[in-house]
Design a protein around this motif. Structure first.
Motif, PDB file in Angstrom:
ATOM      1  N   GLU A  29       0.820   6.088  -9.190  1.00  0.00           N
ATOM      2  CA  GLU A  29       0.655   4.764  -8.596  1.00  0.00           C
ATOM      3  C   GLU A  29      -0.744   4.574  -8.028  1.00  0.00           C
ATOM      4  O   GLU A  29      -1.306   3.485  -8.103  1.00  0.00           O
ATOM      5  N   SER A  42       1.515  -5.889  -2.984  1.00  0.00           N
ATOM      6  CA  SER A  42       2.532  -4.872  -3.247  1.00  0.00           C
ATOM      7  C   SER A  42       1.955  -3.620  -3.898  1.00  0.00           C
ATOM      8  O   SER A  42       2.488  -2.535  -3.724  1.00  0.00           O
ATOM      9  N   ASP A  43       0.852  -3.749  -4.656  1.00  0.00           N
ATOM     10  CA  ASP A  43       0.254  -2.568  -5.279  1.00  0.00           C
ATOM     11  C   ASP A  43      -0.180  -1.555  -4.225  1.00  0.00           C
ATOM     12  O   ASP A  43       0.104  -0.380  -4.332  1.00  0.00           O
ATOM     13  N   ASP A  46       2.918  -0.161  -2.139  1.00  0.00           N
ATOM     14  CA  ASP A  46       3.698   0.839  -2.871  1.00  0.00           C
ATOM     15  C   ASP A  46       3.060   2.214  -2.760  1.00  0.00           C
ATOM     16  O   ASP A  46       3.750   3.218  -2.566  1.00  0.00           O
TER      17      ASP A  46
END
Length: 84
Positions: A29, A42-43, A46
């Protein structure tokens, strides 16, 4: 007594396996977030959630005095600069 040690060993092995899974997911990620154009909040969140999960599991393994050759001991300090 033997049953308790066997149960502890099973939980320790499960913890080490979970740490490895979270570490690989966190690294994947992080690479995606660093390579992609930032499009959404959200990137980043996360990646931070995965980092927090990894740090929690890693501290639990240290508290239990577990050792594994597959967990990189300096991983947290190595990636800290990228999160600041």
């Amino acid at each position: 007594m033997f049953k308790q040690h066997k149960l502890c060993a099973e939980f320790d092995a499960a913890l080490l396996a979970e740490i490895n899974v979270i570490r690989e997911e966190w690294q994947r990620e992080q690479h995606i977030a660093n390579a992609a154009v930032p499009t959404a909040w959200s990137d980043e969140s996360d990646v931070q959630i995965l980092k927090a999960r990894y740090e929690l599991l890693y501290s639990e393994a240290r508290r239990r005095h577990l050792h594994s050759h597959t967990i990189a001991p300096g991983l947290i300090s190595h990636f800290t600069d990228t999160f600041n």
